[in-house]
Motif scaffolding. Sequence first.
Motif, PDB file in Angstrom:
ATOM      1  N   UNK A   1       0.827  -1.202   0.000  1.00 12.94           N
ATOM      2  CA  UNK A   1       0.000   0.000   0.000  1.00 12.94           C
ATOM      3  C   UNK A   1       0.859   1.248   0.000  1.00 12.94           C
ATOM      4  N   UNK A   2       1.971   1.207   0.726  1.00 14.31           N
ATOM      5  CA  UNK A   2       2.906   2.335   0.723  1.00 14.31           C
ATOM      6  C   UNK A   2       3.515   2.563  -0.645  1.00 14.31           C
ATOM      7  N   UNK A   3       3.860   1.495  -1.336  1.00 14.89           N
ATOM      8  CA  UNK A   3       4.382   1.627  -2.693  1.00 14.89           C
ATOM      9  C   UNK A   3       3.339   2.202  -3.628  1.00 14.89           C
ATOM     10  N   UNK A   4       2.111   1.777  -3.460  1.00 12.96           N
ATOM     11  CA  UNK A   4       1.015   2.259  -4.298  1.00 12.96           C
ATOM     12  C   UNK A   4       0.795   3.757  -4.099  1.00 12.96           C
ATOM     13  N   UNK A   5       0.968   4.209  -2.883  1.00 13.46           N
ATOM     14  CA  UNK A   5       0.766   5.621  -2.557  1.00 13.46           C
ATOM     15  C   UNK A   5       2.027   6.467  -2.726  1.00 13.46           C
ATOM     16  N   UNK A   6       3.115   5.844  -3.194  1.00 10.97           N
ATOM     17  CA  UNK A   6       4.347   6.582  -3.426  1.00 10.97           C
ATOM     18  C   UNK A   6       5.182   6.819  -2.193  1.00 10.97           C
ATOM     19  N   UNK A   7       4.948   6.032  -1.150  1.00  5.90           N
ATOM     20  CA  UNK A   7       5.735   6.136   0.093  1.00  5.90           C
ATOM     21  C   UNK A   7       6.599   4.897   0.227  1.00  5.90           C
ATOM     22  N   UNK A   8       7.665   5.013   0.993  1.00  8.47           N
ATOM     23  CA  UNK A   8       8.535   3.857   1.179  1.00  8.47           C
ATOM     24  C   UNK A   8       7.976   2.882   2.188  1.00  8.47           C
ATOM     25  N   UNK A   9       7.094   3.293   3.059  1.00  9.20           N
ATOM     26  CA  UNK A   9       6.469   2.424   4.049  1.00  9.20           C
ATOM     27  C   UNK A   9       5.063   2.890   4.329  1.00  9.20           C
ATOM     28  N   UNK A  10       4.283   2.044   4.948  1.00  6.89           N
ATOM     29  CA  UNK A  10       2.892   2.407   5.226  1.00  6.89           C
ATOM     30  C   UNK A  10       2.623   2.348   6.693  1.00  6.89           C
TER      31      UNK A  10
END
Length: 91
Positions: free
Chosen positions: A82-91
């Motif tokens: 989900x973090x990758x999907x949102x452009x973050x390195x972690x969620x």
Amino acid sequence: MTLANGGDNIGIYTPSFAIRSAHEIIVIAVVFVVMTALWCFVAHAIVNHPKLGSPIRRCGHRVTPFVLVGLGVLILYQAGSFGLLLGRSGF
């Protein structure tokens, strides 16, 4: 059955295995085989139980999709997808 299902399992398990070491993957595979056999035995016993079997056979097909979707979401969350999907390195 899990291996025969194909593409949807590849999409779910690839992120989970991508963050694991070779040792962890072997442990996961062994646990998967043992637990699959155990769950099949338990499921067979419950479905053939005189009191429990009838309601399970009647309602099981309605509950199963929610369990599988929940499992998929949990795996994606734990893998950080989900973090990758949102452009973050972690969620």
